[in-house]
Design a protein around this motif. Structure first.
Motif, PDB file in Angstrom:
ATOM      1  N   ASP A 100       0.830  -1.207   0.000  1.00 54.12           N
ATOM      2  CA  ASP A 100       0.000   0.000   0.000  1.00 54.12           C
ATOM      3  C   ASP A 100       0.865   1.257   0.000  1.00 54.12           C
ATOM      4  O   ASP A 100       0.606   2.216  -0.742  1.00 54.12           O
ATOM      5  CB  ASP A 100      -0.921   0.019   1.220  1.00 54.12           C
ATOM      6  CG  ASP A 100      -2.099  -0.924   1.089  1.00 54.12           C
ATOM      7  OD1 ASP A 100      -2.390  -1.368  -0.038  1.00 54.12           O
ATOM      8  OD2 ASP A 100      -2.728  -1.235   2.124  1.00 54.12           O
ATOM      9  N   ARG A 115      -4.929   1.463 -12.890  1.00 54.85           N
ATOM     10  CA  ARG A 115      -6.351   1.619 -13.180  1.00 54.85           C
ATOM     11  C   ARG A 115      -6.895   0.345 -13.816  1.00 54.85           C
ATOM     12  O   ARG A 115      -6.197  -0.331 -14.577  1.00 54.85           O
ATOM     13  CB  ARG A 115      -6.592   2.772 -14.157  1.00 54.85           C
ATOM     14  CG  ARG A 115      -6.301   4.155 -13.637  1.00 54.85           C
ATOM     15  CD  ARG A 115      -6.694   5.183 -14.680  1.00 54.85           C
ATOM     16  NE  ARG A 115      -6.187   6.518 -14.345  1.00 54.85           N
ATOM     17  CZ  ARG A 115      -6.232   7.544 -15.188  1.00 54.85           C
ATOM     18  NH1 ARG A 115      -6.752   7.372 -16.403  1.00 54.85           N
ATOM     19  NH2 ARG A 115      -5.757   8.727 -14.812  1.00 54.85           N
ATOM     20  N   LEU A 116      -8.145   0.055 -13.512  1.00 57.34           N
ATOM     21  CA  LEU A 116      -8.874  -1.018 -14.186  1.00 57.34           C
ATOM     22  C   LEU A 116      -9.711  -0.419 -15.300  1.00 57.34           C
ATOM     23  O   LEU A 116     -10.355   0.613 -15.106  1.00 57.34           O
ATOM     24  CB  LEU A 116      -9.782  -1.747 -13.196  1.00 57.34           C
ATOM     25  CG  LEU A 116      -9.130  -2.764 -12.256  1.00 57.34           C
ATOM     26  CD1 LEU A 116     -10.125  -3.170 -11.171  1.00 57.34           C
ATOM     27  CD2 LEU A 116      -8.670  -3.994 -13.034  1.00 57.34           C
ATOM     28  N   VAL A 119     -14.667  -3.721 -14.504  1.00 57.61           N
ATOM     29  CA  VAL A 119     -14.755  -4.367 -13.199  1.00 57.61           C
ATOM     30  C   VAL A 119     -13.992  -5.687 -13.225  1.00 57.61           C
ATOM     31  O   VAL A 119     -14.110  -6.475 -14.171  1.00 57.61           O
ATOM     32  CB  VAL A 119     -16.226  -4.615 -12.806  1.00 57.61           C
ATOM     33  CG1 VAL A 119     -16.310  -5.388 -11.495  1.00 57.61           C
ATOM     34  CG2 VAL A 119     -16.966  -3.285 -12.682  1.00 57.61           C
ATOM     35  N   MET A 120     -13.179  -5.920 -12.202  1.00 51.83           N
ATOM     36  CA  MET A 120     -12.410  -7.160 -12.107  1.00 51.83           C
ATOM     37  C   MET A 120     -13.274  -8.262 -11.499  1.00 51.83           C
ATOM     38  O   MET A 120     -13.803  -8.105 -10.400  1.00 51.83           O
ATOM     39  CB  MET A 120     -11.150  -6.950 -11.261  1.00 51.83           C
ATOM     40  CG  MET A 120     -10.329  -8.214 -11.033  1.00 51.83           C
ATOM     41  SD  MET A 120      -8.891  -7.937  -9.958  1.00 51.83           S
ATOM     42  CE  MET A 120      -7.717  -7.258 -11.136  1.00 51.83           C
ATOM     43  N   LEU A 122     -13.353 -11.620  -9.767  1.00 49.65           N
ATOM     44  CA  LEU A 122     -12.450 -12.474  -8.993  1.00 49.65           C
ATOM     45  C   LEU A 122     -12.888 -13.933  -8.971  1.00 49.65           C
ATOM     46  O   LEU A 122     -12.290 -14.750  -8.269  1.00 49.65           O
ATOM     47  CB  LEU A 122     -12.343 -11.955  -7.561  1.00 49.65           C
ATOM     48  CG  LEU A 122     -11.286 -10.868  -7.276  1.00 49.65           C
ATOM     49  CD1 LEU A 122      -9.890 -11.406  -7.444  1.00 49.65           C
ATOM     50  CD2 LEU A 122     -11.517  -9.605  -8.070  1.00 49.65           C
ATOM     51  N   LEU A 147      -3.080  -5.279  -6.835  1.00 47.22           N
ATOM     52  CA  LEU A 147      -4.439  -5.167  -7.353  1.00 47.22           C
ATOM     53  C   LEU A 147      -5.287  -6.366  -6.935  1.00 47.22           C
ATOM     54  O   LEU A 147      -6.439  -6.214  -6.511  1.00 47.22           O
ATOM     55  CB  LEU A 147      -4.402  -5.048  -8.876  1.00 47.22           C
ATOM     56  CG  LEU A 147      -5.697  -4.631  -9.575  1.00 47.22           C
ATOM     57  CD1 LEU A 147      -6.168  -3.276  -9.090  1.00 47.22           C
ATOM     58  CD2 LEU A 147      -5.483  -4.611 -11.087  1.00 47.22           C
ATOM     59  N   ARG A 150      -5.908  -5.869  -3.039  1.00 45.73           N
ATOM     60  CA  ARG A 150      -6.750  -4.780  -2.568  1.00 45.73           C
ATOM     61  C   ARG A 150      -8.089  -4.698  -3.295  1.00 45.73           C
ATOM     62  O   ARG A 150      -9.033  -4.122  -2.761  1.00 45.73           O
ATOM     63  CB  ARG A 150      -5.998  -3.452  -2.696  1.00 45.73           C
ATOM     64  CG  ARG A 150      -4.856  -3.331  -1.694  1.00 45.73           C
ATOM     65  CD  ARG A 150      -5.351  -3.661  -0.288  1.00 45.73           C
ATOM     66  NE  ARG A 150      -4.344  -3.427   0.740  1.00 45.73           N
ATOM     67  CZ  ARG A 150      -3.947  -4.339   1.596  1.00 45.73           C
ATOM     68  NH1 ARG A 150      -4.415  -5.579   1.528  1.00 45.73           N
ATOM     69  NH2 ARG A 150      -3.078  -4.050   2.540  1.00 45.73           N
ATOM     70  N   THR A 151      -8.190  -5.254  -4.481  1.00 42.53           N
ATOM     71  CA  THR A 151      -9.478  -5.245  -5.186  1.00 42.53           C
ATOM     72  C   THR A 151     -10.353  -6.408  -4.764  1.00 42.53           C
ATOM     73  O   THR A 151     -11.556  -6.253  -4.559  1.00 42.53           O
ATOM     74  CB  THR A 151      -9.268  -5.294  -6.714  1.00 42.53           C
ATOM     75  OG1 THR A 151      -8.501  -4.155  -7.104  1.00 42.53           O
ATOM     76  CG2 THR A 151     -10.601  -5.266  -7.454  1.00 42.53           C
ATOM     77  N   GLY A 152      -9.750  -7.561  -4.612  1.00 42.17           N
ATOM     78  CA  GLY A 152     -10.538  -8.747  -4.301  1.00 42.17           C
ATOM     79  C   GLY A 152     -10.230  -9.405  -2.976  1.00 42.17           C
ATOM     80  O   GLY A 152     -10.807 -10.445  -2.650  1.00 42.17           O
TER      81      GLY A 152
END
Length: 334
Positions: A100, A115-116, A119-120, A122, A147, A150-152
Motif C-alpha cells: 500500500d 487503473r482497471l 470491473v475485475m 475475482l 491489485l 486490494r481489489t478482491g
C-alpha cells in the motif's frame, strides 16, 4: 528483469544478508544524499525533477525492503516458533501495508497509477483463483499482486525467480508466506515445476496463485532473440506463433499445465496491462518519469468448468489467451 542465469545465494549468505542489510541500507542512504540534493537543485532546470524522483525511488525501494525485513524480525520475536494461529495472517498484513505504501508513494511521486478498464471478476469466492499475467514494464508484478490483494482481498502467492533471494526482505517474507522461488538458471529441468505444484496443491478456496508464464519481461530485444533462435532451430510452428505476438512473449506452458491439472477446481484469470510496457530499460524509465500514462489493467475470468484440464488442450487454450492479450495491448497503442 535480467535475472536469468543468476544463481540464488547459499543459505549462509542469505542469513548474513539479513543481518547486514540494515547497515547497508543506512550506508547507501547516506551515500545517496548528495545525489538527492543535486537532483533537488537540478529540478530548477528539469521541471520534471527526474534525477530527484529517480534517486527518491531508489531510496524508497531500499527502505520499504528494510521495513519488510524488520517487520519479519518483530513477528519472530513475538512468536519465536511461528506457531501462532495468526502467524500467516500477520505476515500477509505486513506485506499488504508495505505494498500500500509503495503504491501510494509511486502514484504521488512518480505517476505510477494503476487503473482497471472494467470491473475485475475475482471468480467464485468458494473456489481458488489462478491468475496468469503479462510480464512487461516496470513494477508490473508488484502492481498486479497489489491489485489482486486490494481489489478482491486475495493476496496472491507468487511464482518468482530464485535470484530474487538476493533481496533479504523479499526473500524472508515470501518464504514465510509460501511463495515459490523457481530456478533462474537454465537446465534445472522438472525442479522448476516442483514449487508450482506445491503451491497448487495447497491452495485454499480463498487463495490466489499468480504466475507470469512468459518467464521474463517482454522487450523488443528478447522478442528478436527468440525469433532468431526459433528460425535457427527450425521450430516452424513455434516460430509462427511467436511472430504473431508483437507485445508479449509466447507463454511457457509447463507451469500452467502443472497448475491447472493439479487444481481442476480453480477459476482462472488472465491479466493484461498496458501503458508502461515499452519502458524496457533504466534509461527509458528515467526519461518517462513522472509517468504520463496509467498502468491500465484488463482481465478475463473463466469459471473452473470452462477451462480445459488436459495438457495439450491447456497449451492451446493459453496460447489463444496470449493472442487476446497481445491484441488488447495493441489496441491501447502502448
Amino acid at each position: 528483469m535480467g535475472m536469468r542465469g543468476l544463481k540464488p545465494p547459499p543459505m549462509i549468505l542469505r542469513r548474513a544478508l539479513r543481518v547486514v542489510w540494515p547497515v547497508l541500507a543506512v550506508t547507501v542512504t547516506v551515500a545517496s544524499l548528495p545525489v538527492l540534493v543535486a537532483g533537488a537543485v537540478w529540478s530548477l532546470v528539469d521541471r520534471r525533477a527526474r534525477l530527484f524522483r529517480a534517486t527518491g525511488l531508489f531510496l524508497l525501494i531500499v527502505w520499504l525492503d528494510l521495513q519488510l525485513l524488520v517487520g519479519c524480525w518483530r513477528l519472530r520475536l513475538a512468536d519465536p516458533r511461528g506457531e501462532s494461529p495468526t502467524w500467516y495472517v500477520d505476515h500477509e498484513e505486513l506485506l499488504g501495508r508495505v505494498l500500500d505504501t509503495a503504491m501510494a508513494l509511486g502514484r504521488k511521486w512518480f505517476g505510477f497509477e494503476v487503473r482497471l478498464d472494467a470491473v475485475m471478476d475475482l471468480g467464485d469466492a468458494e473456489r481458488p483463483l489462478v491468475a496468469f499475467a503479462r510480464h512487461a514494464g516496470p513494477a508490473d508484478s508488484i502492481a498486479v499482486a497489489w491489485l489482486l490483494s486490494r481489489t478482491g482481498g486475495r493476496l496472491p502467492r507468487i511464482v518468482l525467480a530464485d535470484a530474487l533471494r538476493w533481496d533479504p526482505g523479499i526473500d524472508l517474507i515470501l518464504t514465510r508466506l509460501g511463495s515459490s522461488f523457481v530456478p533462474s538458471v537454465s537446465g534445472a529441468g522438472d525442479d522448476r515445476l516442483a514449487g508450482v505444484r506445491r503451491l497448487a496443491d495447497t491452495l485454499a478456496r480463498e487463495d490466489a496463485l499468480l504466475i507470469f508464464p512468459e518467464g521474463e519481461n517482454w522487450t523488443p530485444a528478447r522478442r528478436s532473440k527468440l525469433l532468431r533462435r526459433l528460425r535457427e532451430s527450425g521450430h516452424q510452428a513455434r516460430l509462427r506463433q511467436a511472430e504473431r505476438l508483437r507485445n508479449v512473449l509466447p507463454p511457457k506452458t509447463k507451469g500452467a499445465v502443472a497448475t491447472l491439472t493439479a487444481r481442476p477446481d480453480a477459476d482462472v484469470m488472465i491479466v493484461a496491462h498496458a501503458g508502461l510496457g515499452r519502458l524496457t530499460g533504466a534509461r527509458a524509465i528515467f526519461d518517462a518519469i513522472p509517468f504520463r500514462r496509467p498502468f491500465l489493467v484488463h482481465t478475463w475470468t473463466y469459471a473452473a468448468p470452462d477451462v480445459p484440464r488436459e495438457p495439450a488442450a491447456i497449451e492451446a487454450w493459453l496460447e489463444e489467451r496470449w493472442l487476446e492479450i497481445d491484441a488488447w495491448v495493441e489496441g491501447q497503442h502502448e
